[in-house]
Design a protein around this motif. Structure first.
Motif: not given
Length: 220
Positions: A7, A58, A60, A169-170
């Motif tokens: 994210q 970000a 992960d 990613l969003s």
């Protein structure tokens, strides 16, 4: 081992999550996410080679993406560091190195370069002569031709992701940077790899519809 979903990171959302944690209103995955962020802040060195780590962008399961400053050149870059516990794991290093070998024949991605350092390495994204979408949109008026170019280039970038059975990613717009030759999407293939092409297109369509309506309302 349980992995939380990859994210994008915002400090405001993180603070809200911490408040919920204080009230014991979060899931185990969210608790793992908080613990990971706190651990990264303490374990990753502030300066690595010539790069000073600044703000988290970000995260992960095996790596994190940070805004950094190149102290030699005085420019901003993005750096994707492997988590310290994974930094010497061969499969993680291979996953990250593959990000530097993607074939971007249309020039619609910001493709990183692998920077070997000590027994491992990290990925560097050059942002020189670029601005984020947010800064660009605040400084320039978007007409029909600008929206057409933006849509074409983001769809082309999504096609490269989907061709590798992966999704970015969003939200997508947070990964868009404007260069002299046009907008580009950050190439960040998360681990574990997520693939939801229909959701990517729906998200892009909804975002474009909302922003184009607002934009044309301001100039009509």
């Amino acid at each position: 081992m349980a992995f939380f979903p990859a994210q994008l990171f915002s400090f405001s959302a993180y603070r809200r999550l911490q408040e919920r944690a204080h009230n014991k209103e979060i899931s185990e995955q969210e608790r793992l996410f908080i613990w990971t962020i706190e651990r990264l802040e303490h374990q990753l060195p502030r300066i690595t080679d010539r790069f000073r780590r600044e703000n988290l962008c970000a995260v992960d399961a095996v790596s994190s993406l940070w805004k950094c400053t190149d102290l030699e050149r005085g420019v901003e870059v993005l750096i994707r560091y492997p988590h310290p516990e994974w930094s010497n794991e061969a499969c993680v290093v291979r996953h990250l190195k593959r990000s530097a070998s993607v074939d971007d024949h249309l020039g619609v991605l910001v493709v990183p370069q692998w920077h070997a350092f000590e027994n491992t390495g990290f990925l560097i994204y050059s942002l020189e002569h670029s601005v984020s979408f947010e800064d660009y949109a605040e400084s320039f008026a978007f007409g029909e031709s600008e929206w057409t170019v933006l849509l074409f280039r983001i769809l082309s970038a999504l096609n490269l992701y989907h061709h590798r059975s992966s999704s970015p990613l969003s939200p997508l717009v947070d990964l868009v940077y404007f260069f002299d030759e046009g907008p580009r999407l950050i190439w960040f293939q998360p681990f574990p790899v997520a693939f939801h092409p229909q959701q990517d297109l729906q998200q892009l369509g909804s975002w474009l519809e909302l922003n184009m309506k607002q934009n044309f309302a301001e100039f009509t």
